[in-house]
Design a protein around this motif. Structure first.
Motif, PDB file in Angstrom:
ATOM      1  N   ARG A  89       2.586  -8.224   1.706  1.00  0.00           N
ATOM      2  CA  ARG A  89       1.883  -6.967   1.948  1.00  0.00           C
ATOM      3  C   ARG A  89       2.501  -5.835   1.132  1.00  0.00           C
ATOM      4  O   ARG A  89       1.800  -4.957   0.639  1.00  0.00           O
ATOM      5  N   TYR A  90       3.838  -5.829   1.016  1.00  0.00           N
ATOM      6  CA  TYR A  90       4.512  -4.806   0.205  1.00  0.00           C
ATOM      7  C   TYR A  90       4.057  -4.883  -1.256  1.00  0.00           C
ATOM      8  O   TYR A  90       4.085  -3.885  -1.962  1.00  0.00           O
ATOM      9  N   LYS A  91       3.644  -6.045  -1.715  1.00  0.00           N
ATOM     10  CA  LYS A  91       3.181  -6.182  -3.103  1.00  0.00           C
ATOM     11  C   LYS A  91       1.859  -5.456  -3.336  1.00  0.00           C
ATOM     12  O   LYS A  91       1.459  -5.241  -4.474  1.00  0.00           O
ATOM     13  N   GLN A  92       1.175  -5.068  -2.259  1.00  0.00           N
ATOM     14  CA  GLN A  92      -0.107  -4.376  -2.371  1.00  0.00           C
ATOM     15  C   GLN A  92       0.043  -2.873  -2.586  1.00  0.00           C
ATOM     16  O   GLN A  92      -0.945  -2.181  -2.766  1.00  0.00           O
ATOM     17  N   ILE A  93       1.274  -2.394  -2.549  1.00  0.00           N
ATOM     18  CA  ILE A  93       1.481  -0.956  -2.711  1.00  0.00           C
ATOM     19  C   ILE A  93       2.426  -0.668  -3.865  1.00  0.00           C
ATOM     20  O   ILE A  93       3.178  -1.528  -4.305  1.00  0.00           O
ATOM     21  N   GLN A  94       2.346   0.553  -4.358  1.00  0.00           N
ATOM     22  CA  GLN A  94       3.258   1.053  -5.388  1.00  0.00           C
ATOM     23  C   GLN A  94       3.847   2.354  -4.859  1.00  0.00           C
ATOM     24  O   GLN A  94       3.107   3.237  -4.433  1.00  0.00           O
ATOM     25  N   VAL A  95       5.164   2.458  -4.872  1.00  0.00           N
ATOM     26  CA  VAL A  95       5.806   3.686  -4.434  1.00  0.00           C
ATOM     27  C   VAL A  95       5.753   4.689  -5.587  1.00  0.00           C
ATOM     28  O   VAL A  95       6.177   4.394  -6.696  1.00  0.00           O
ATOM     29  N   SER A  96       5.207   5.875  -5.308  1.00  0.00           N
ATOM     30  CA  SER A  96       5.056   6.889  -6.358  1.00  0.00           C
ATOM     31  C   SER A  96       6.064   8.027  -6.220  1.00  0.00           C
ATOM     32  O   SER A  96       6.210   8.829  -7.134  1.00  0.00           O
ATOM     33  N   GLY A  97       6.743   8.093  -5.097  1.00  0.00           N
ATOM     34  CA  GLY A  97       7.730   9.145  -4.906  1.00  0.00           C
ATOM     35  C   GLY A  97       8.603   8.860  -3.707  1.00  0.00           C
ATOM     36  O   GLY A  97       8.183   8.169  -2.765  1.00  0.00           O
TER      37      GLY A  97
END
Length: 140
Positions: free
Chosen positions: A70-78
């Motif tokens: 599930r973490y692979k579905q997001i990108q941290v932008s800040g």
């Protein structure tokens, strides 16, 4: 690419741990561990971030294989520090952060507030995360 990220984060973690054991104050050690942790989260290395969870709590708090997917579905932008507090008597610390998160499928961005909870280990002379990884899906 993932291997390079893993090696870089491993080196950062090793330097942070080595620095924790040889020089600096307890506050400097906390700063080093928080930096290593925030770098792992910013780069999407949630397995590496889980390695900073207190060993006694790791089984209970570490992400499951499904959660890692599930973490692979997001990108941290800040990853922005909002405030922190240290209780030297109890050997605990808390840091409030705002994390920008982009859903890779919808490209929708949102902000998640997360509280890092840390505990000082006088034997290992390091700080351990005791609150687990951020839940980016809370309230969805």
């Amino acid at each position: 690419m993932r291997l390079v990220k893993y090696l870089l984060l491993s080196c950062l973690f090793a330097f942070a741990v080595a620095g924790c054991q040889t020089t600096g104050t307890q506050n400097n050690r906390l700063t080093e561990m928080q930096y290593a942790y925030s770098a792992a989260v910013r780069w999407g290395d949630f397995e590496g971030a889980a390695n900073l969870i207190k060993p006694e709590l790791r089984k209970q708090l570490a992400p499951t294989p499904m959660q890692l997917e599930r973490y692979k579905q997001i990108q941290v932008s800040g990853y922005n520090d909002v405030g922190s507090e240290v209780d030297k008597k109890k050997g605990t610390a808390a840091r409030v952060v705002n994390i920008g998160v982009i859903n890779r499928h919808t490209m929708a961005e949102r902000s998640v507030r997360y509280i890092e909870a840390w505990e000082w280990d006088p034997v290992a002379k390091t700080w351990w995360l005791i609150g687990g990884l951020p839940d980016f899906w809370q309230g969805e």
